[in-house]
Design a protein around this motif. Structure first.
Motif, PDB file in Angstrom:
ATOM      1  N   PRO A   7      24.549 -53.021 -29.696  1.00  0.00           N
ATOM      2  CA  PRO A   7      24.800 -51.602 -29.985  1.00  0.00           C
ATOM      3  C   PRO A   7      25.233 -50.791 -28.780  1.00  0.00           C
ATOM      4  CG  PRO A   7      22.447 -52.115 -30.086  1.00  0.00           C
ATOM      5  CD  PRO A   7      23.168 -53.412 -30.018  1.00  0.00           C
ATOM      6  N   GLN A   8      24.780 -51.168 -27.588  1.00  0.00           N
ATOM      7  CA  GLN A   8      25.122 -50.394 -26.394  1.00  0.00           C
ATOM      8  C   GLN A   8      26.575 -50.570 -25.956  1.00  0.00           C
ATOM      9  OE1 GLN A   8      22.802 -52.750 -26.665  1.00  0.00           O
ATOM     10  NE2 GLN A   8      22.605 -54.024 -24.834  1.00  0.00           N
ATOM     11  N   GLU A   9      27.298 -51.461 -26.615  1.00  0.00           N
ATOM     12  CA  GLU A   9      28.691 -51.711 -26.228  1.00  0.00           C
ATOM     13  C   GLU A   9      29.661 -50.701 -26.829  1.00  0.00           C
ATOM     14  OE1 GLU A   9      29.515 -55.740 -27.284  1.00  0.00           O
ATOM     15  OE2 GLU A   9      28.030 -56.572 -25.914  1.00  0.00           O
ATOM     16  N   PHE A  10      29.176 -49.850 -27.726  1.00  0.00           N
ATOM     17  CA  PHE A  10      30.071 -48.882 -28.364  1.00  0.00           C
ATOM     18  C   PHE A  10      29.667 -47.455 -28.033  1.00  0.00           C
ATOM     19  CE2 PHE A  10      30.964 -45.916 -31.847  1.00  0.00           C
ATOM     20  CZ  PHE A  10      32.350 -45.976 -31.843  1.00  0.00           C
ATOM     21  N   ASN A  11      30.646 -46.652 -27.599  1.00  0.00           N
ATOM     22  CA  ASN A  11      30.442 -45.230 -27.375  1.00  0.00           C
ATOM     23  C   ASN A  11      31.805 -44.553 -27.419  1.00  0.00           C
ATOM     24  OD1 ASN A  11      28.834 -42.913 -26.807  1.00  0.00           O
ATOM     25  ND2 ASN A  11      29.517 -42.963 -24.685  1.00  0.00           N
ATOM     26  N   ALA A  12      31.948 -43.534 -28.252  1.00  0.00           N
ATOM     27  CA  ALA A  12      33.220 -42.817 -28.356  1.00  0.00           C
ATOM     28  C   ALA A  12      33.338 -41.866 -27.168  1.00  0.00           C
ATOM     29  CB  ALA A  12      33.297 -42.056 -29.671  1.00  0.00           C
ATOM     30  N   GLU A  13      33.882 -42.352 -26.071  1.00  0.00           N
ATOM     31  CA  GLU A  13      33.847 -41.640 -24.798  1.00  0.00           C
ATOM     32  C   GLU A  13      34.787 -40.445 -24.730  1.00  0.00           C
ATOM     33  OE1 GLU A  13      32.161 -40.594 -22.053  1.00  0.00           O
ATOM     34  OE2 GLU A  13      31.863 -42.691 -21.516  1.00  0.00           O
ATOM     35  N   ASP A  14      35.895 -40.483 -25.445  1.00  0.00           N
ATOM     36  CA  ASP A  14      36.934 -39.470 -25.248  1.00  0.00           C
ATOM     37  C   ASP A  14      37.176 -38.606 -26.481  1.00  0.00           C
ATOM     38  OD1 ASP A  14      37.522 -40.219 -22.544  1.00  0.00           O
ATOM     39  OD2 ASP A  14      38.544 -41.986 -23.330  1.00  0.00           O
ATOM     40  N   LEU A  15      36.106 -38.216 -27.164  1.00  0.00           N
ATOM     41  CA  LEU A  15      36.238 -37.350 -28.331  1.00  0.00           C
ATOM     42  C   LEU A  15      35.831 -35.928 -27.969  1.00  0.00           C
ATOM     43  CD1 LEU A  15      36.774 -36.947 -31.349  1.00  0.00           C
ATOM     44  CD2 LEU A  15      34.387 -37.568 -31.768  1.00  0.00           C
ATOM     45  N   TYR A  16      36.729 -34.978 -28.190  1.00  0.00           N
ATOM     46  CA  TYR A  16      36.490 -33.572 -27.873  1.00  0.00           C
ATOM     47  C   TYR A  16      36.818 -32.706 -29.080  1.00  0.00           C
ATOM     48  CZ  TYR A  16      36.455 -35.067 -22.978  1.00  0.00           C
ATOM     49  OH  TYR A  16      36.165 -35.694 -21.805  1.00  0.00           O
ATOM     50  N   VAL A  17      36.095 -31.592 -29.209  1.00  0.00           N
ATOM     51  CA  VAL A  17      36.385 -30.593 -30.229  1.00  0.00           C
ATOM     52  C   VAL A  17      36.876 -29.326 -29.532  1.00  0.00           C
ATOM     53  CG1 VAL A  17      35.440 -29.124 -32.045  1.00  0.00           C
ATOM     54  CG2 VAL A  17      34.649 -31.494 -31.822  1.00  0.00           C
ATOM     55  N   ASP A  18      38.029 -28.827 -29.959  1.00  0.00           N
ATOM     56  CA  ASP A  18      38.551 -27.564 -29.444  1.00  0.00           C
ATOM     57  C   ASP A  18      37.859 -26.438 -30.218  1.00  0.00           C
ATOM     58  OD1 ASP A  18      39.947 -25.327 -28.669  1.00  0.00           O
ATOM     59  OD2 ASP A  18      41.937 -26.198 -28.983  1.00  0.00           O
ATOM     60  N   LEU A  19      36.999 -25.675 -29.546  1.00  0.00           N
ATOM     61  CA  LEU A  19      36.202 -24.638 -30.203  1.00  0.00           C
ATOM     62  C   LEU A  19      36.834 -23.256 -30.173  1.00  0.00           C
ATOM     63  CD1 LEU A  19      32.532 -25.492 -29.130  1.00  0.00           C
ATOM     64  CD2 LEU A  19      33.681 -25.994 -31.292  1.00  0.00           C
ATOM     65  N   ASN A  20      38.048 -23.154 -29.718  1.00  0.00           N
ATOM     66  CA  ASN A  20      38.676 -21.838 -29.575  1.00  0.00           C
ATOM     67  C   ASN A  20      38.721 -21.087 -30.909  1.00  0.00           C
ATOM     68  OD1 ASN A  20      39.906 -19.674 -28.390  1.00  0.00           O
ATOM     69  ND2 ASN A  20      41.719 -20.761 -27.698  1.00  0.00           N
ATOM     70  N   LEU A  27      37.272 -23.367 -25.017  1.00  0.00           N
ATOM     71  CA  LEU A  27      36.213 -24.327 -24.702  1.00  0.00           C
ATOM     72  C   LEU A  27      36.413 -25.616 -25.474  1.00  0.00           C
ATOM     73  CD1 LEU A  27      33.467 -24.813 -23.243  1.00  0.00           C
ATOM     74  CD2 LEU A  27      32.359 -23.984 -25.354  1.00  0.00           C
ATOM     75  N   HIS A  28      36.376 -26.727 -24.740  1.00  0.00           N
ATOM     76  CA  HIS A  28      36.433 -28.050 -25.361  1.00  0.00           C
ATOM     77  C   HIS A  28      35.056 -28.700 -25.263  1.00  0.00           C
ATOM     78  CE1 HIS A  28      40.732 -27.322 -24.690  1.00  0.00           C
ATOM     79  NE2 HIS A  28      40.931 -28.168 -25.683  1.00  0.00           N
ATOM     80  N   LEU A  29      34.589 -29.229 -26.382  1.00  0.00           N
ATOM     81  CA  LEU A  29      33.258 -29.793 -26.476  1.00  0.00           C
ATOM     82  C   LEU A  29      33.341 -31.312 -26.451  1.00  0.00           C
ATOM     83  CD1 LEU A  29      30.336 -28.742 -26.842  1.00  0.00           C
ATOM     84  CD2 LEU A  29      30.674 -29.003 -29.312  1.00  0.00           C
ATOM     85  N   LYS A  30      32.756 -31.922 -25.411  1.00  0.00           N
ATOM     86  CA  LYS A  30      32.748 -33.386 -25.301  1.00  0.00           C
ATOM     87  C   LYS A  30      31.603 -33.934 -26.156  1.00  0.00           C
ATOM     88  CE  LYS A  30      32.999 -37.178 -21.967  1.00  0.00           C
ATOM     89  NZ  LYS A  30      32.363 -38.163 -22.842  1.00  0.00           N
ATOM     90  N   CYS A  31      31.943 -34.653 -27.201  1.00  0.00           N
ATOM     91  CA  CYS A  31      30.956 -35.110 -28.185  1.00  0.00           C
ATOM     92  C   CYS A  31      30.353 -36.439 -27.753  1.00  0.00           C
ATOM     93  CB  CYS A  31      31.605 -35.257 -29.553  1.00  0.00           C
ATOM     94  SG  CYS A  31      32.348 -33.730 -30.159  1.00  0.00           S
ATOM     95  N   GLU A  32      29.061 -36.423 -27.447  1.00  0.00           N
ATOM     96  CA  GLU A  32      28.381 -37.612 -26.942  1.00  0.00           C
ATOM     97  C   GLU A  32      27.486 -38.280 -27.992  1.00  0.00           C
ATOM     98  OE1 GLU A  32      28.526 -39.222 -24.139  1.00  0.00           O
ATOM     99  OE2 GLU A  32      29.702 -37.898 -22.846  1.00  0.00           O
ATOM    100  N   GLY A  33      27.569 -37.819 -29.247  1.00  0.00           N
ATOM    101  CA  GLY A  33      26.669 -38.352 -30.255  1.00  0.00           C
ATOM    102  C   GLY A  33      27.221 -39.496 -31.081  1.00  0.00           C
ATOM    103  N   PHE A  34      28.452 -39.914 -30.814  1.00  0.00           N
ATOM    104  CA  PHE A  34      29.060 -40.946 -31.651  1.00  0.00           C
ATOM    105  C   PHE A  34      28.867 -42.330 -31.047  1.00  0.00           C
ATOM    106  CE2 PHE A  34      31.156 -37.034 -32.945  1.00  0.00           C
ATOM    107  CZ  PHE A  34      31.028 -37.125 -34.317  1.00  0.00           C
ATOM    108  N   ASN A  35      27.627 -42.787 -31.141  1.00  0.00           N
ATOM    109  CA  ASN A  35      27.261 -44.152 -30.756  1.00  0.00           C
ATOM    110  C   ASN A  35      26.028 -44.521 -31.578  1.00  0.00           C
ATOM    111  OD1 ASN A  35      24.786 -43.347 -29.212  1.00  0.00           O
ATOM    112  ND2 ASN A  35      26.295 -42.376 -27.858  1.00  0.00           N
TER     113      ASN A  35
END
Length: 322
Positions: A7-20, A27-35
């Protein structure tokens, strides 16, 4: 298509949400919850466990033990299950029930502290219990996320570099302050490699991390009752304190646009929005770290009865504003 065997081999490192469009700020939000752990704590958990293995601290009979308000406990439960270790999480009554059940489903043992310590609150009581376990049984190995350099090194190695890769013209980075592992790892990297980037720490009102007076806090994640040993304020340019009512309102504001994030993320976005309103321009390039997603907060932050019972009938009065 990624194919993984752990499970530790997967992490969506480059996913951002544009909150403007949501908050009216650049503001761009770096999403760290997709693992598979659901939060940014995957990185610290992997780094600390693998360092303990390299140092010969973990053997076949070892029992990992850690104090956690939720997310690191879940991350360590995943890593322990993957690697075949036993794990005991010492948490407190503020930990979300969903997080406790998830840890137990992964095979961890969860001990809940119900009374705060006179000095250090719930965190102080959790740490005291961890120390007792380690003194009574030498099989227990405490990673100690509050002082373990692997906590910040994980974000020095991965998180900060990922932000820099995606935003080479970054002006300001907003990072929530809990154990300060994410904050210190990102701040150290940018001060060494991109010193013009402004590092803004976002903390909760009632946290003692930056020397402010303690007060009750009900949302787990950010804030501490004991100053983190990892913290070095010389790497931080600004500190913002966010009341928990503002955290809740921001979470609901984001959810109203389809983005269900955790309480820590609501705190960071609320603080970043206030800072950008005062200091930002339309040309400002800003990124905020979103530590987790919102499913584990359905019974608290996203439950109207809980919110009104804790913060009052007017707590959600402005939550729908955009």
């Amino acid at each position: 298509m990624p194919i993984i065997s752990a499970p530790q081999e997967f992490n969506a490192e480059d996913l951002y949400v544009d909150l403007n469009a949501v908050i009216g700020s650049p503001l761009h939000l770096k999403c760290e919850g997709f693992n598979f752990t659901g939060s940014v704590k995957l990185k610290a958990a992997v780094e600390m466990v693998e360092a303990a293995e390299r140092d010969g601290l973990l053997g076949p009979d070892s029992v990992l033990v850690e104090s956690s308000s939720g997310n690191l406990g879940v991350a360590l439960s995943v890593i322990a299950a993957s690697k075949g270790y036993r794990f005991v999480c010492v948490t407190d009554s503020r930990c979300n029930l969903a997080s406790k059940r998830l840890m137990e489903a992964l095979g961890a043992t969860v001990y809940t502290v119900t009374e705060p310590a006179a000095d250090g609150g719930f965190l102080g009581a959790r740490l005291a219990h961890v120390r007792r376990l380690c003194e009574e049984d030498k099989r227990y190995v405490w990673l100690n996320q509050y002082a373990n350099p692997g906590n910040w090194r994980a974000h020095y190695r991965w998180t900060a570099r990922a932000v820099d890769r995606s935003f080479p013209a970054l002006d300001v980075l907003f990072v929530g302050a809990g154990t300060t592992g994410t904050l210190m790892g990102c701040a150290r990297w940018f001060k060494e490699h991109r010193p013009t980037v402004r590092i803004v720490a976002v903390d909760s009102v009632g946290s003692v991390t930056f020397g402010h007076p303690p007060a009750p806090r009900m949302i787990p994640g950010l804030g501490t009752g004991v100053r983190p040993q990892l913290l070095d304020e010389s790497f931080v340019d600004d500190v913002l304190l966010v009341p928990e009512t503002d955290t809740v309102r921001m979470c609901h504001r984001l959810a109203a646009r389809g983005f269900l994030f955790g309480g820590s993320t609501g705190t960071v976005v609320s603080g970043a929005t206030a800072w950008l309103a005062e200091h930002g321009t339309p040309e400002t390039t800003a990124v905020a770290i979103a530590p987790d997603l919102g499913e584990r907060y359905l019974d608290t932050v996203y439950h109207a009865t809980w919110v009104q019972g804790v913060y009052g009938a007017d707590a959600l009065a402005t939550a729908s504003l955009t």
